[in-house]
Write a protein that holds these residues in place. Sequence first.
Motif, short mmCIF file in Angstrom:
data_model
loop_
_atom_site.label_atom_id
_atom_site.label_comp_id
_atom_site.label_asym_id
_atom_site.label_seq_id
_atom_site.Cartn_x
_atom_site.Cartn_y
_atom_site.Cartn_z
N ARG A 150 -18.24 23.28 -23.82
CA ARG A 150 -19.64 23.43 -23.31
C ARG A 150 -19.84 22.16 -22.30
O ARG A 150 -19.54 21.04 -22.69
N ARG A 151 -20.84 22.41 -21.58
CA ARG A 151 -21.33 21.18 -20.53
C ARG A 151 -22.78 21.22 -20.68
O ARG A 151 -23.29 22.44 -20.65
N ASP A 152 -23.48 20.18 -20.29
CA ASP A 152 -24.73 20.31 -20.11
C ASP A 152 -25.14 20.51 -18.69
O ASP A 152 -24.29 20.93 -17.84
N GLN A 153 -26.41 20.36 -18.26
CA GLN A 153 -26.89 20.87 -16.82
C GLN A 153 -26.45 20.03 -15.83
O GLN A 153 -26.22 20.36 -14.63
N ASP A 154 -25.97 18.64 -16.11
CA ASP A 154 -25.24 18.14 -15.25
C ASP A 154 -23.75 17.95 -15.12
O ASP A 154 -22.89 17.09 -14.63
N LYS A 155 -23.27 18.96 -15.95
CA LYS A 155 -21.73 19.44 -15.80
C LYS A 155 -21.10 18.16 -16.87
O LYS A 155 -19.80 18.31 -16.65
N ARG A 156 -21.57 17.58 -17.69
CA ARG A 156 -21.00 16.63 -18.59
C ARG A 156 -20.47 17.50 -19.88
O ARG A 156 -21.30 18.23 -20.55
N LEU A 157 -19.33 17.28 -20.35
CA LEU A 157 -18.91 17.70 -21.48
C LEU A 157 -19.54 17.09 -22.76
O LEU A 157 -19.99 15.96 -22.78
N PHE A 197 -31.08 9.76 -28.71
CA PHE A 197 -32.26 9.80 -29.11
C PHE A 197 -33.09 10.89 -29.05
O PHE A 197 -34.03 11.09 -29.84
N MET A 198 -33.32 11.53 -27.79
CA MET A 198 -34.27 12.32 -27.27
C MET A 198 -33.97 13.80 -27.59
O MET A 198 -32.69 14.18 -27.90
N LYS A 199 -34.95 14.47 -27.77
CA LYS A 199 -34.74 15.97 -28.07
C LYS A 199 -34.21 16.76 -26.81
O LYS A 199 -34.37 16.45 -25.69
N ARG A 200 -33.52 17.74 -27.13
CA ARG A 200 -32.64 18.45 -26.20
C ARG A 200 -33.49 18.95 -25.12
O ARG A 200 -33.56 18.79 -23.76
N GLY A 201 -34.72 19.62 -25.56
CA GLY A 201 -35.49 20.33 -24.31
C GLY A 201 -36.26 19.14 -23.60
O GLY A 201 -36.41 19.38 -22.31
N LYS A 202 -36.76 18.09 -24.10
CA LYS A 202 -37.32 16.92 -23.42
C LYS A 202 -36.48 16.08 -22.34
O LYS A 202 -36.72 15.87 -21.25
N SER A 203 -35.13 16.30 -22.72
CA SER A 203 -33.94 15.48 -21.94
C SER A 203 -33.76 16.36 -20.69
O SER A 203 -33.86 15.78 -19.43
N TYR A 204 -33.76 17.82 -21.01
CA TYR A 204 -33.64 18.55 -19.86
C TYR A 204 -34.76 18.54 -18.90
O TYR A 204 -34.68 18.34 -17.67
N LYS A 205 -35.92 18.46 -19.57
CA LYS A 205 -37.27 18.40 -18.74
C LYS A 205 -37.38 17.33 -17.84
O LYS A 205 -37.70 17.54 -16.69
N ARG A 206 -37.01 16.30 -18.34
CA ARG A 206 -37.18 14.90 -17.74
C ARG A 206 -35.75 14.82 -16.67
O ARG A 206 -35.92 13.80 -16.03
N LYS A 207 -35.03 15.51 -16.90
CA LYS A 207 -33.73 15.16 -15.96
C LYS A 207 -32.97 14.05 -16.15
O LYS A 207 -32.75 13.51 -15.26
N LEU A 208 -32.89 13.47 -17.36
CA LEU A 208 -32.29 12.11 -17.52
C LEU A 208 -31.07 12.24 -17.38
O LEU A 208 -30.05 12.94 -17.87
N LYS A 209 -30.42 11.05 -16.63
CA LYS A 209 -28.97 11.35 -16.45
C LYS A 209 -28.35 10.28 -17.51
O LYS A 209 -27.06 10.55 -17.56
N SER A 210 -28.74 9.48 -18.22
CA SER A 210 -28.23 8.70 -19.21
C SER A 210 -29.10 8.70 -20.40
O SER A 210 -30.35 8.24 -20.40
N ILE A 211 -28.56 8.95 -21.61
CA ILE A 211 -29.54 9.12 -22.86
C ILE A 211 -28.83 8.12 -24.02
O ILE A 211 -27.96 8.39 -24.39
N ASN A 212 -29.72 7.15 -24.32
CA ASN A 212 -29.19 6.14 -25.43
C ASN A 212 -28.94 6.71 -26.69
O ASN A 212 -29.44 7.78 -27.06
N LEU A 213 -27.94 6.13 -27.25
CA LEU A 213 -27.39 6.87 -28.64
C LEU A 213 -27.97 5.85 -29.70
O LEU A 213 -28.51 4.71 -29.60
#
Length: 299
Positions: free
Chosen positions: A59-66, A115-131
Amino acid sequence: MKFICSIILVLTLNLGFSQTYTIKNLEINDDKSQYGVIFYKGNKVYYTSYMLDNRNKARRDQDKRLIFTMFEAEMTDDGEIINPEQFNKSEKFVFNTSSAGFSNDGKYMYITTNFMKRGKSYKRKLKSINLNIQRGEYIEGRGWTNFESLPFCKPNYNYGHATLSPDGSTMYFTSNADGAHGQTDLFKVKILGNGEYGKVENLGKKINSPRKDMFPFVSKDNILYFSSDRVGGVGGLDVYSYDLNADPETEEPKNLQQPINSRSDDFCYIINEDGTKGYFSSRRPKGKGDDDIYYFVLE
């Protein structure tokens, strides 16, 4: 048993005796990335690979990352990993879940996730999410649940690869938090109980380098194994050992050399309680995928 890939090499160690590593590339490896085996209870192990959809495709996220997640599996007597099942809490986490660690009683799991919830991450279109590191507990009839971020994890930094000392009183982990000497350093923190932790401490410049130091594991005899791409290695990330019982004034990290280390990345080294066998991960030539899991026997 036919080894898919085996290397036998005698290494003469500083202690004055020879040890033979017998290494094999596991049958579970394929063209995907598999890495980071950790022992659990009995013959159960956990490892990290790509999250799979219903068609067994990565599976990949909306930015095509595995997307990485953990798998539960069983270990055979000859080290093969069989009957893998995708970690059933994967959908609870954001994008990635990896690098399991466990309390000695098996009640608590420490995982690396965003760190962030999946829905919030997609909504904000964040390119990098810290661990961060989250702790969950095992409850009969419910499985792994109640995951919460550890209180010392700050969203401005990355935290991951949690492992515990043999007595369960200290957690070692990777981070780029305040005080890091390189891109990532190894830190430790006392586990005080009741969800409380002591002061986070950097392991210092003897262990940490100006580059990447990561993937810690502490053996039953209190040897810290970790990976680093510091100057002077064989190539890429190399596995090093450091005796936590030794005099810190004179002890230095030791490169495990070949056949454990190669010209490529070698990491996630673990060894069983009696020091006879274990696993590590590698991106060395002639592997099957991006990262492969290797099993070794030490004689």
